[in-house]
Each structure stands twice: as structure tokens, then as C-alpha cells.
Design a protein around this motif. Sequence first.
Motif, mmCIF file in Angstrom:
data_model
loop_
_atom_site.group_PDB
_atom_site.id
_atom_site.type_symbol
_atom_site.label_atom_id
_atom_site.label_comp_id
_atom_site.label_asym_id
_atom_site.label_seq_id
_atom_site.Cartn_x
_atom_site.Cartn_y
_atom_site.Cartn_z
ATOM 1 N N ALA A 49 -3.656 11.470 1.712
ATOM 2 C CA ALA A 49 -2.307 12.358 2.810
ATOM 3 C C ALA A 49 -1.126 12.601 2.023
ATOM 4 C CB ALA A 49 -2.328 11.459 4.051
ATOM 5 N N THR A 241 2.126 21.851 5.567
ATOM 6 C CA THR A 241 1.786 20.533 5.849
ATOM 7 C C THR A 241 3.015 19.735 6.253
ATOM 8 O OG1 THR A 241 1.993 19.820 3.620
ATOM 9 C CG2 THR A 241 -0.087 20.379 4.346
ATOM 10 N N THR A 270 -2.619 14.865 11.207
ATOM 11 C CA THR A 270 -4.062 14.860 10.995
ATOM 12 C C THR A 270 -4.602 15.932 11.694
ATOM 13 O OG1 THR A 270 -4.274 13.225 12.766
ATOM 14 C CG2 THR A 270 -3.979 12.239 10.677
ATOM 15 N N TYR A 337 -0.220 9.751 14.550
ATOM 16 C CA TYR A 337 -0.558 9.577 13.158
ATOM 17 C C TYR A 337 -1.165 8.268 12.793
ATOM 18 C CZ TYR A 337 -0.282 9.495 7.971
ATOM 19 O OH TYR A 337 -0.553 9.490 6.765
ATOM 20 N N ARG A 341 -5.003 7.179 12.107
ATOM 21 C CA ARG A 341 -5.519 6.531 10.858
ATOM 22 C C ARG A 341 -5.960 4.960 10.840
ATOM 23 N NH1 ARG A 341 -0.734 6.244 7.096
ATOM 24 N NH2 ARG A 341 -2.272 4.867 6.033
#
Length: 566
Positions: A49, A241, A270, A337, A341
Motif C-alpha cells: 500500500a 491514490t 482500499t 481502511y 486490512r
Amino acid sequence: MGCMGGPGRPFYASLLDMPALTAEAQRVIEAEAERRIGWGSQAITSGQARLHHALATNDTAAVQQAAAGVREGLLLLESGTAALRAIEAGTAPRQLALTWFRGQLGLPPVEAAPITDGGPWGLSWYHLTSMAFLVAFLVGTLLIQHARMRRVDALVRRLSPAGAALDPAPAPPTAGPATGAADTVPLPTPPASAAPSAAAATAAARRPWSGTLRVAAIFRETPTVKTFRLVEPGGGDVPFTFMPGQFLTVSAELDGKTARRSYTIASSPTQRSHVEVTVKREEQGLISRHLHDRVAVGDAVEVSAPLGVFTFMGEEASIVLIAGGVGITPMMSVARYLTDRSYPCEIFFLYGARRPEEFVFREELEYLQKRHANLYVAATMSRAEGTAWMGATGPISKEFIARSVPEIARRRVHLCGPPPMMEAARAALAELGVPKNQIKTEAFGPARGVAPGTPAPLPPPPPAPSPGPTPAGEAIPRVATAEVRFTKSGKTGALAPDQTVLEAAEAIAVEIEYSCRVGICGACKVRLLEGAVTMEVEEGLPPEEKARGVILACQAKSVGNLSVEA
């Protein structure tokens, strides 16, 4: 690594003390191997990431750091897998450790090593020769690299128009980040022949993406709050991003003038197919009223993104998110996020609203809390009379925080909300012993000063004052006491004591990029060449840039003459 520690103990070295694969030894090895596999996978995911973001922003230093994180994750993953395979084969712990060490050193298996007489220190001559060759190779490589760097440095100095300009000048002493309007920043004039700094070139390369996104869906969260889902018009992933906690800027032509407003991205990084912003309708907000009243599904929206440093990527152990009102949006991006994860550490989410019907994302937070055992949500309502609310009532107080978060003094805290709520929360955190360097804040609210695109005229000095107070409703004229010179545009304008550099630039049609107008995004950064300014808010200005003479045009004010690079 780890929530409150990491895999720093010498695992394979400890196996040398286990001559036989007993049941206890097998249990210890399996537990440590599974732990390494889990942390290795986590490190690889986090590194990927960060690598993706670093490549998108052309940050070579961050690319190296992300690659190092991925390598470390691979090493942990390989070591854990090798341990599991070895105990499945019944390998003794000591032999397992020796095999691993030989593999990491690139040495052949024991059975393949030539049988020779022992050498010094109990090592074979084969090992000694191999080690000597490796040392010689390493020394030669370092010498070659050193010589290359010296040649490159000499060449750069010869080609530079002023070699001395390449040496960074010592930063002027400062008193640290500003604490109020009394913080004055004296900045010297740089030499005219100085080459552009590497930092300035890097900043230019990291300009946010600007373009058009399409509104794919609109969700009503509360009576006054809507979420707008934005997608790439041509399909596919969004063309930028971002990190959780960053924001985007929406621009629109309203009544013949360009208006801009910044909104935190509430969705998780994500989710690459879309971004979401959650907007409260403000009666005085040009863009918020435009989005709520005029924008529909399928419409195009002008966007710049990403911006902001109020981020959390999960590198640290445990996080406390404290939000008030619509300040919940950056916290939702972080929470989404981290849960996406499967963040293994504790997440404490504290939220305050006026009434239960204004509790934004209530259903989603309840859902996330059920799915993730390490997410703890606590909410309090200022006014709950006559409702079915059964939770805490009152503001976010010291008692509410202490009751909701154990041992908060050792945790990192992110705080966002209306200024009064944030001031009260900061005071409560200080009383609870939370160090200031563990608290990260972001304020939001209406921009200070004039509305974007509405320059404030500077009338001539008023006549002698007459006795008595100013009549109610009559504006006090803004009197200029200084001038500001914009070197790039070649224009000079008047500057009143209560006027920002950005407002003075707008008054004479000097273009300075801006976004939030409250000192948190950093979009309006310009270099101050002469003079001294005060800045009420500096959250969007890193201390190292301030030391190099950079100011925030939306916050900078002065009673003396200024020269600005704009």
C-alpha cells in the motif's frame, strides 16, 4: 512490529539450545512460525500500500522505505514457513536453526561442503576462503561507489552557475510551530542567482491530480448530511491514490465566480473504484448548498486530490479516533481502511453529536464493531431528551474519554471536530496525561476572511473620527498600512493589518492556488522574500518549509511591507 512489541527476539538462535524435537519444542516453534507468517503477510500488505502511494507521488525515499518493509515481510514469511516445514519433517530444532542460517548466508548444505582439515576458530578453510572473498568484494564495491559519488559531486559543482548556491544555507532559528497570532516569522531575501531547491522541485512534482469525476450515487446520512460517491467517468479506478484522512477539493462556477471547498475523503483507500465525500449542508456554504441542492446522480464534478497530512496508515500500535459532528469523516476513512486490512491492534472510536438523529454513520459503525473484535465505539449525545437514546449524554469530557479508553496516555490520538469541541478535548487529554506529540488534530469550519473570488476593496483613509460608537450594521472600513509586492506577476497591492496575503492577491487579480482557506491543506503555500508575517493557523505548513521561508497565503498577515514570490 506488533501492537505493543514485535518479533525482535532471536528465534532461530534460541533453537540452538533445543537438541531434540520434544512436544514442548514443537509447540513453541509452531506458535512462533505462525506468528511470523501473520506478521509477514501484514508487513507485505502494508508495504504494498505504501509502495503504491509512493510511486503515485514520485517519492523515491518512500519507495525505498516501502520496499524495505516488503522485504522484511518476505523474510518473516519465509522464516515461518521454513520452520513449519522442518517440524513436519521431524527435523531437530538445532539442525533447523543451522540449516536456516546457512541458507541466509548462501552457504551450501552440510553434506555438499568439501571435507577439509579444520582451520582457525573451528572453521573449515572452505568457509574462511568464502568469507574472505565476500569481504573483499564488499570493500571493493564500497570503494567504487565512493569514487563514483565524488565524481558526480564534482561534475555537479562544475556545471552549476553558482556552486555555492547548491550548499543548503543554515535554517534561521525559530521557536517551533506557532501557538497564536503573536508568532512572527522573519525571513531573509535569498540571492537572485540561487538555483531552485530540490524540495521545491519535489513539491511541484507532487501536485494533486485535477479533473472531472462523475457522481455515481448520493446517500442521505442525516437530515442535513449527504454522502456523494464519485467515480471515473470512463470507468475503471479513480485516477489518484490517497491515504486515509486526506481530502479533496471541489470547485464550481457559481454566479460567475469560482468557488472551492475542501472535504475529507470518507471512503477507504482500499476501494479503488470510487471515492466518497460526506458533506453537511451549511446555510453560508456555497459549495455545500450547491452539492445538496443542485448536484444529482450522473453530474460531473471538478475535483483536485489528494491533499492533507492528517493521516494514519496503521504503522503504530493502537489508535484513538475522537470526532465531533461532521468531523467524523476522516475518522471513518481511517476506521474503514484499518478494518479492511484486518488491523490487529486496538481501535477506539469516540464520537459526539448534538442529537441521535445527527449521529452520522451510526449503522455502519455498529456493523463494523460486530465484525471486528478490536474496534471499540463509544458515542455521546449533547441533547437526548425525548429520544430513545440509551447511551452516554453530554459533551466529550475527560470522564467520557477515561471511561471509554483504558491507558490513553500511551496511545496515539487523532482529533477532529468543531473548534470548541477540539479545545475542550485537548484540555481533557492533557489532564489525562496524553503528551502533545501523541495528539494529531485537524479543525474544520467556514473559511476565515472574505469569500473566495470576492476581493475586499481598500477604500481611501476615512475622515477624522466623530465621537460616539459606530452605528449598528455599518461596516468598519479596512485601512491599508502596508504594501505587498508579488514578484512573479510584477504587481503591488495594499495590505491592511487584518487582511491576508491571499485576500490582497485576489484584490489585484494575482493568482495564488488555494483550497481550504483555513490553514490546514497547504495548497496556498508561497515563498516570502522580504518582511515578516504572523499566521494564526499553520497545520498545513511543515516546520522545515517554514524555516525555508514558506508561508500560507490564506493565513499570513503583516503590518509591514512584504515581498512574495507569486
